[in-house]
Scaffold this motif. Structure first.
Motif, short mmCIF file in Angstrom:
data_model
loop_
_atom_site.label_atom_id
_atom_site.label_comp_id
_atom_site.label_asym_id
_atom_site.label_seq_id
_atom_site.Cartn_x
_atom_site.Cartn_y
_atom_site.Cartn_z
N UNK A 101 0.65 -1.25 -0.04
CA UNK A 101 0.03 0.02 -0.12
C UNK A 101 0.80 1.32 0.15
N UNK A 102 1.86 1.18 0.54
CA UNK A 102 2.93 2.45 0.36
C UNK A 102 3.23 2.92 -0.92
N UNK A 103 2.79 2.42 -1.90
CA UNK A 103 2.96 2.80 -3.17
C UNK A 103 1.89 3.57 -3.74
N UNK A 104 0.80 3.32 -3.01
CA UNK A 104 -0.60 3.57 -3.57
C UNK A 104 -1.39 4.83 -2.72
N UNK A 105 -2.28 5.57 -3.46
CA UNK A 105 -2.82 6.54 -2.84
C UNK A 105 -3.89 5.92 -1.73
N UNK A 106 -4.31 6.53 -0.73
CA UNK A 106 -4.99 5.78 0.44
C UNK A 106 -6.21 5.22 -0.01
N UNK A 107 -6.89 5.90 -0.96
CA UNK A 107 -8.20 5.53 -1.68
C UNK A 107 -8.07 3.97 -2.18
N UNK A 108 -6.94 3.58 -2.50
CA UNK A 108 -6.75 2.21 -3.22
C UNK A 108 -5.98 1.23 -2.20
N UNK A 109 -6.13 1.50 -0.79
CA UNK A 109 -5.70 0.41 0.10
C UNK A 109 -6.53 -0.56 0.41
N UNK A 110 -6.70 -1.37 -0.59
CA UNK A 110 -7.55 -2.57 -0.62
C UNK A 110 -6.79 -3.39 -1.43
N UNK A 111 -6.77 -5.04 -0.68
CA UNK A 111 -6.21 -6.02 -1.49
C UNK A 111 -7.42 -6.67 -2.64
N UNK A 112 -7.07 -6.46 -3.73
CA UNK A 112 -8.10 -6.93 -4.67
C UNK A 112 -8.14 -8.35 -4.74
N UNK A 113 -9.47 -8.85 -5.07
CA UNK A 113 -9.88 -10.22 -5.19
C UNK A 113 -8.86 -10.82 -6.40
N UNK A 114 -8.55 -9.98 -7.38
CA UNK A 114 -7.79 -10.91 -8.42
C UNK A 114 -6.50 -11.44 -7.62
N UNK A 115 -6.05 -11.05 -6.50
CA UNK A 115 -4.96 -11.83 -5.65
C UNK A 115 -5.08 -12.85 -5.37
N UNK A 116 -6.54 -13.07 -4.79
CA UNK A 116 -6.71 -14.46 -4.35
C UNK A 116 -7.37 -15.30 -5.35
N UNK A 117 -7.59 -14.96 -6.44
CA UNK A 117 -8.00 -15.59 -7.78
C UNK A 117 -6.62 -16.15 -8.31
N UNK A 118 -5.70 -15.50 -8.28
CA UNK A 118 -4.32 -15.76 -8.64
C UNK A 118 -3.60 -16.73 -7.93
N UNK A 119 -3.75 -16.54 -6.57
CA UNK A 119 -3.22 -17.30 -5.47
C UNK A 119 -4.22 -17.67 -4.15
N UNK A 120 -5.06 -18.77 -4.63
CA UNK A 120 -6.00 -18.90 -3.53
C UNK A 120 -5.48 -19.37 -2.26
N UNK A 121 -4.38 -20.03 -2.10
CA UNK A 121 -3.87 -20.35 -0.83
C UNK A 121 -3.86 -19.22 0.09
N UNK A 122 -3.40 -18.16 -0.63
CA UNK A 122 -3.09 -16.76 0.31
C UNK A 122 -4.46 -16.52 0.99
N UNK A 123 -5.65 -16.69 0.66
CA UNK A 123 -6.85 -16.10 1.22
C UNK A 123 -6.97 -17.40 2.62
N UNK A 124 -6.71 -18.59 2.37
CA UNK A 124 -6.69 -19.38 3.80
C UNK A 124 -5.67 -18.95 4.65
#
Length: 231
Positions: A101-124
């Motif tokens: 998040x340090x590279x992004x404006x505060x409004x974009x401080x959200x982990x996008x769902x795409x991350x968990x689509x690419x790497x499902x194990x990380x959600x667990x």
């Protein structure tokens, strides 16, 4: 997306890179290949700003980057997955992701769902400490953390090192998906020849810190390339 002109790099009095020039296009994987010790990781560090280059020019998406430090280059859109992963072992998976998040404006401080689509194990494993993950899971976390920054240029340094075969295949599929989106240039440093050759759109070969081959994969066969990147 990336244009490098006559890049040189020193460690003290030792010159490691000699007038390296290369390009990396959005929607393509550029593989940097060569034997151990030829300067591949040093090139990645120079691009990412983690080691200052001695000379040469870096242009990202039409902007001359000058000699900006690593944190400024990250905000410009350069993300790196370093050799050895370098995740934070005492932080949770969620906290490791949120460091992006340090590279992004505060409004974009959200982990996008795409991350968990690419790497499902990380959600667990969101609440699990990074140091408790397997090597393959840590590599997935390192790539996901880089993607949080929404990069224009993704640098991957030996992503298959020490990783089990099924995770290598998954990482390969993720790289293909990111390439096919067309909005990101990917530079891959990789010793695993078949993995690199299969993913590559363009190939750059280094020997003793100099470029000895640069071109589209279609311009060279496996048989021609293998002796250039082998001991």
């Amino acid at each position: 997306m990336l244009n490098i002109e006559n890049l040189t790099l020193h460690y003290g009095h030792s010159q490691i890179l000699h007038d390296v020039s290369m390009t990396a296009e959005a929607g393509k994987v550029t593989c940097v290949m060569g034997t151990n010790g030829v300067g591949k990781t040093s090139l990645m560090r120079a691009i990412a700003g983690s080691h200052p280059r001695s000379d040469g020019r870096l242009v990202l998406d039409g902007e001359d980057l000058g000699k900006l430090p690593a944190h400024a280059l990250a905000k410009k859109g350069i993300a790196v997955v370093p050799q050895g992963r370098e995740i934070f072992p005492l932080l949770t998976v969620r906290e490791n992701l949120e460091t992006g998040f340090a590279c992004l404006p505060k409004a974009e401080h959200v982990v996008p769902e795409e991350i968990f689509d690419l790497f499902p194990i990380l959600r667990e494993f969101l609440g699990r400490r990074g140091g408790d993950l397997s090597g393959g899971q840590q590599q997935q976390l390192a790539i996901a953390r880089a993607l949080i920054t929404k990069p224009k240029l993704l640098l991957l340094d030996e992503p298959t090192e020490g990783i089990q075969p099924n995770i290598i295949q998954q990482i390969g599929r993720v790289i293909e998906l990111l390439r096919d989106r067309g909005d990101m240039a990917i530079v891959l440093v990789e010793q695993y020849f078949d993995f690199a050759f299969d993913l590559a759109d363009r190939i750059v070969v280094l020997k003793r810190g100099e470029v000895i081959f640069s071109g589209d994969k279609s311009s060279i066969t496996r048989e021609q390339l293998l002796p250039k990147v082998s001991v």
